[in-house]
Design a protein around this motif. Structure first.
Motif, mmCIF file in Angstrom:
data_model
loop_
_atom_site.group_PDB
_atom_site.id
_atom_site.type_symbol
_atom_site.label_atom_id
_atom_site.label_comp_id
_atom_site.label_asym_id
_atom_site.label_seq_id
_atom_site.Cartn_x
_atom_site.Cartn_y
_atom_site.Cartn_z
ATOM 1 N N PRO A 30 -37.738 -27.157 0.167
ATOM 2 C CA PRO A 30 -36.948 -28.400 0.142
ATOM 3 C C PRO A 30 -35.447 -28.109 0.009
ATOM 4 N N GLU A 31 -34.642 -29.015 0.517
ATOM 5 C CA GLU A 31 -33.195 -28.814 0.498
ATOM 6 C C GLU A 31 -32.689 -29.050 -0.913
ATOM 7 N N LYS A 32 -32.311 -27.948 -1.564
ATOM 8 C CA LYS A 32 -31.953 -28.091 -2.975
ATOM 9 C C LYS A 32 -30.905 -27.060 -3.330
ATOM 10 N N GLU A 33 -29.900 -27.474 -4.065
ATOM 11 C CA GLU A 33 -28.892 -26.520 -4.539
ATOM 12 C C GLU A 33 -29.447 -25.837 -5.771
ATOM 13 N N LEU A 34 -29.549 -24.501 -5.746
ATOM 14 C CA LEU A 34 -30.182 -23.807 -6.856
ATOM 15 C C LEU A 34 -29.191 -23.387 -7.938
ATOM 16 N N ALA A 35 -28.021 -22.912 -7.529
ATOM 17 C CA ALA A 35 -27.043 -22.455 -8.526
ATOM 18 C C ALA A 35 -25.652 -22.352 -7.917
ATOM 19 N N THR A 36 -24.670 -22.350 -8.779
ATOM 20 C CA THR A 36 -23.283 -22.140 -8.339
ATOM 21 C C THR A 36 -22.683 -21.052 -9.201
ATOM 22 N N PHE A 37 -21.974 -20.110 -8.570
ATOM 23 C CA PHE A 37 -21.362 -19.026 -9.327
ATOM 24 C C PHE A 37 -19.866 -19.101 -9.123
ATOM 25 N N GLU A 38 -19.123 -19.041 -10.250
ATOM 26 C CA GLU A 38 -17.673 -19.216 -10.138
ATOM 27 C C GLU A 38 -16.904 -18.010 -10.626
ATOM 28 N N ASP A 39 -17.462 -16.802 -10.448
ATOM 29 C CA ASP A 39 -16.772 -15.614 -10.949
ATOM 30 C C ASP A 39 -15.730 -15.051 -10.001
ATOM 31 N N SER A 40 -15.699 -15.521 -8.773
ATOM 32 C CA SER A 40 -14.737 -14.954 -7.812
ATOM 33 C C SER A 40 -13.333 -15.428 -8.121
ATOM 34 N N LYS A 41 -12.366 -14.535 -7.845
ATOM 35 C CA LYS A 41 -10.972 -14.887 -8.156
ATOM 36 C C LYS A 41 -10.206 -15.370 -6.929
ATOM 37 N N GLY A 42 -10.831 -15.271 -5.758
ATOM 38 C CA GLY A 42 -10.170 -15.746 -4.547
ATOM 39 C C GLY A 42 -11.214 -16.425 -3.681
ATOM 40 N N ASP A 43 -10.818 -16.936 -2.537
ATOM 41 C CA ASP A 43 -11.770 -17.574 -1.621
ATOM 42 C C ASP A 43 -12.847 -16.572 -1.244
ATOM 43 N N VAL A 44 -14.096 -17.027 -1.263
ATOM 44 C CA VAL A 44 -15.215 -16.136 -0.947
ATOM 45 C C VAL A 44 -15.224 -15.890 0.559
ATOM 46 N N LEU A 45 -15.053 -14.637 0.972
ATOM 47 C CA LEU A 45 -14.937 -14.356 2.403
ATOM 48 C C LEU A 45 -16.139 -13.638 2.999
ATOM 49 N N SER A 46 -16.971 -13.003 2.163
ATOM 50 C CA SER A 46 -18.108 -12.266 2.712
ATOM 51 C C SER A 46 -19.285 -12.344 1.753
ATOM 52 N N LEU A 47 -20.459 -12.585 2.295
ATOM 53 C CA LEU A 47 -21.668 -12.699 1.470
ATOM 54 C C LEU A 47 -22.773 -11.879 2.115
ATOM 55 N N ARG A 48 -23.560 -11.163 1.293
ATOM 56 C CA ARG A 48 -24.681 -10.403 1.865
ATOM 57 C C ARG A 48 -25.858 -10.379 0.899
ATOM 58 N N PHE A 49 -27.034 -10.738 1.398
ATOM 59 C CA PHE A 49 -28.266 -10.607 0.624
ATOM 60 C C PHE A 49 -28.823 -9.207 0.850
#
Lengths: 143, 607
Positions: free
Chosen positions: B479-498
């Motif tokens: 189901p479409e659900k927001e699971l969590a939000t992380f706010e530790d980054s100090k600048g705009d998030v530019l790259s994400l990898r699982f």
């Protein structure tokens, strides 16, 4: 599309550069006077001379026509430190010359000037009061 | 040792419309030398992996030439700086750095004794200069032109002479040594593009934008003959065959011609194409039967002049502009394809892996219609399909060697793309677009400007991580659900990898910080330890076993982090001048990086 809009397309002849080289290295020629050819399509050598006298050189510049010239200017350093020679490029564009003549000269100047390497001073004169020995000496001592 | 540099797969020469590209060749005819951006590339014509890049220029390099002795190379740049360096060792020890002109240098020539160099270009008050290669002191003057010099050549036999061709339509014949003005030659009616003495010194040639080729006596400068049509297409470059009997020309009409020197008739010609991208901008003879030319598109064409058929020849490809995004696709480590995209929309592919043997690193174009603007990101769905997102507002897919005929239109400018078997997720300036597989409908998972996206596929539902400003938001799709939000980054998030198992998520930001998220526990395990980058992070990649993470960014550095030993890292400093823009792992120990220099580099990083 051949050349930039600032230049007239007029080119100097072989002799122009040859006489310049002779003046630069030979140390015999004292001045070379350039002008436009009869058909106004090229820049030619009008006069060369070994006469070192400044007034004789100025005498070559006509009252109602434009000229370019290279003059080997000799002067003494203040304080009696010695005699120096510097090459002067003169752009003679008298106020009394006709506008067409002045336009041709202004737009063709670069085609000649950029080919002459080793010029120390450039003088632009529109009447005889601007081409005095003092005016050139002031520029020569500046650097 | 922490890491070792592996073979590089270089960029192709830089080209520009209506400008010649200077190609140089070593005395043995094995290696080509040319420039692109700040790099000078020495490229082995027969072995792609044996190429070398010299990146010590601080401004864009314009021309590079080997010395006749083969020990040195001299390269010049747009600021007028000339660097002379040793080519025999990989450190390229600098012999001399000097600035003979105060503006762009267009050409450079060595004398036959490898002692003197003349340069031509545009300076403040002069267009050429001559100096000794060891001391830099002047050995004469190159004068007589009224417009920038485009090409130079020196006679290698006595009496020494030099020639210069310029935009003022004239050629100046100089006596040498010391270099001195001799006479002016006014045979051409348009810009003189190239001049060259024959190897035996008997003749010299000039080609210009008036479409003509002239030959002159090598000792006196007297005109001997002319070839070419009046009003014909510009001839951009010329190169003598080693036996001095024939000369090849590169034309803006896309035709490479070989002329016989005595009869001045064209004996052979190759038509590369008639479109603008096929305009020939440079040419050089690499061996008695091997002729190399460069098209405006950047492709190097290698002609075997013995073959009578003139419709097929070998081509060498490479990126021609800064690489903006890259990805690796393939199942086995022995045979993978590395894709690179540039800001002009071009995408190239490189064959990498042991099974390619000596052909490893071979580059080719991706066939078909791709992007017409900046390629921002790639994603592979592990089934062999590669997706690319570009600023022409579409997502294209590549199957092996060519683009698929259909593409996915997107509603706003993309900044990232992630593909799973369930859907394609596109991060755009107007939200996170979701394009479910097998359906034409799209919907938005978020309406904010999304700067990066990553997805981990599941059987029914995907985990999607996306960046909105400095926040990393983790969601599931069905189901479409927001699971969590992380706010530790100090600048705009530019790259994400699982990681492949979806258990960990790495996020790199514009300030150079990387955070590591434990997806199951929904907490940030590494927050301020992985902050060694001094500029924005452009790409991240997990190694095959997911134990190590490689990060690359604008600060030109590559860092390798270990998930189990968070305090340690391996740094590859100044990997690509201008910034590193893409990274992929091949297995657990080999790294492939791409950067703004257009070069693809490989590294071995032992575990």
């Amino acid at each position: 599309m051949v050349s930039s809009s600032l230049s007239s397309g007029v080119q100097p002849t072989q002799e122009c550069l040859e006489k310049f080289q002779e003046l630069k290295t030979g140390k015999k020629l004292s001045y070379v006077v350039y002008g436009l050819s009869e058909d106004k399509k090229s820049i030619v050598v009008l006069k060369t001379s070994e006469d070192k006298d400044f007034d004789t050189f100025v005498g070559e510049l006509p009252e109602k026509e434009c000229r370019w010239a290279v003059y080997d200017f000799e002067f003494t350093l203040p304080g009696g430190e010695g005699v120096r020679n510097k090459l002067v490029f003169v752009v003679w564009s008298p106020d009394d010359a006709n506008v067409k003549n002045k336009m041709m000269f202004a737009s063709s100047k670069d085609a000649l000037r950029r080919r002459l390497e080793g010029i120390h001073i450039e003088i632009q004169a529109t009447d005889f009061s601007e081409i005095t020995k003092d005016a050139i000496l002031e520029k020569a001592l500046r650097r | 040792m922490a890491y070792k540099a592996g073979p590089i797969y270089p960029c192709n020469p830089a080209t520009a419309r209506s400008e010649s590209t200077k190609l140089g060749v070593d005395p043995k005819g094995e290696k080509l030398i040319y420039t692109n951006g700040r790099a000078v590339i020495i490229r082995d014509l027969n072995h792609t992996g044996l190429s070398h890049a010299y990146t010590q220029h601080t401004r864009s390099a314009t021309v590079a030439r080997f010395s006749p002795s083969g020990y040195y190379a001299a390269s010049a740049d747009v600021s007028g700086e000339v660097r002379i360096w040793d080519v025999t060792n990989p450190e390229n020890n600098l012999k001399l750095a000097i600035r003979p002109l105060s503006g762009k240098i267009n050409d450079l020539a060595w004398d036959g004794e490898s002692k003197r160099i003349i340069v031509g270009g545009e300076g403040k008050d002069k267009f050429g200069a001559a100096f000794f290669m060891d001391s830099g002191s002047s050995c004469g003057e190159i004068t007589g032109h009224s417009k920038p010099i485009n090409a130079l050549s020196i006679r290698h036999q006595r009496p020494f002479k030099a020639i210069s061709g310029s935009d003022d339509n004239s050629i100046i014949f100089h006596s040498a040594v010391p270099f001195k003005y001799d006479k002016m030659i006014n045979t051409h009616s348009r810009f003189v593009r190239d001049v060259a003495f024959s190897p035996n010194g008997d003749l010299f040639a000039s080609v210009a934008s008036d479409g003509k080729l002239f030959l002159y006596d090598g000792k006196t400068g007297e005109t001997k003959g002319e070839a070419g049509r009046e009003g014909g297409s510009s001839l951009m470059a010329c190169s003598w065959n080693l036996d001095s009997q024939s000369i090849a020309t590169a034309g803006a009409d896309g035709i490479v011609s070989i002329w016989d020197a005595s009869s001045l008739k064209s004996t052979q010609s190759y038509t590369v194409g008639s479109d603008v991208q096929s305009q020939q901008n440079g040419i050089v003879y690499a061996g008695p039967n091997s002729l190399v030319s460069i098209s405006l598109s950047g492709v190097l064409n290698i002609f075997d002049t013995r073959e009578s058929t003139s419709t097929k020849w070998r081509t060498l490809h490479g990126a021609t502009k800064a690489i903006t995004a890259s990805t690796l696709s393939g199942d086995t480590e022995k045979e993978v394809t590395f894709y690179t995209g540039s800001f002009d929309g071009s995408i190239k592919r490189f064959d990498i892996g042991e099974s390619y043997g000596a052909d490893e690193g071979r580059c080719d174009e991706v066939q078909g219609t791709g992007h017409t603007a900046n390629v921002v990101a790639f994603s592979t769905d592990y089934k062999g399909k590669v997706y690319s997102a570009g600023w022409d507002d579409k997502v294209s897919s590549i199957d092996g060697q060519s683009f698929s005929s259909t593409s996915l239109p997107i509603k706003a400018q993309p900044s990232g793309v992630a593909a799973t078997s369930n859907a394609i997720y596109v991060a755009t300036s107007s939200g996170l677009e979701v394009h479910p597989a097998g359906s034409n409908s799209t919907f938005l998972l978020s309406k904010d400007a999304v700067t990066a996206v990553a997805a981990h596929g599941g059987p029914n539902s995907d985990s999607v991580a996306y960046g909105v400003g400095k926040k990393v938001i983790l969601s599931s799709t069905s189901p479409e659900k927001e699971l969590a939000t992380f706010e530790d980054s100090k600048g705009d998030v530019l790259s994400l990898r699982f990681t492949k198992d979806g258990k960990y998520l790495a996020a790199g930001d514009s300030a150079g910080r990387i955070i590591l998220v434990d997806v199951e526990e929904k907490e940030v395990t590494v927050s301020s330890r992985w902050t060694f980058h001094t500029g924005r992070i452009v790409d991240l990649a997990w190694s095959k076993s997911d134990k190590r993470l490689a990060s690359v960014g604008l600060d030109e550095n590559v860092y390798i982090w270990d998930r189990k030993k968070v305090a340690k890292n391996i740094a590859i400093k100044n990997a690509h001048p201008g910034g590193v823009t893409g990274v992929s792992w091949l297995g657990d120990e080999k790294l492939i990086t791409a950067g703004s220099d257009g070069i693809v580099r490989t590294w071995i990083v032992p575990a």
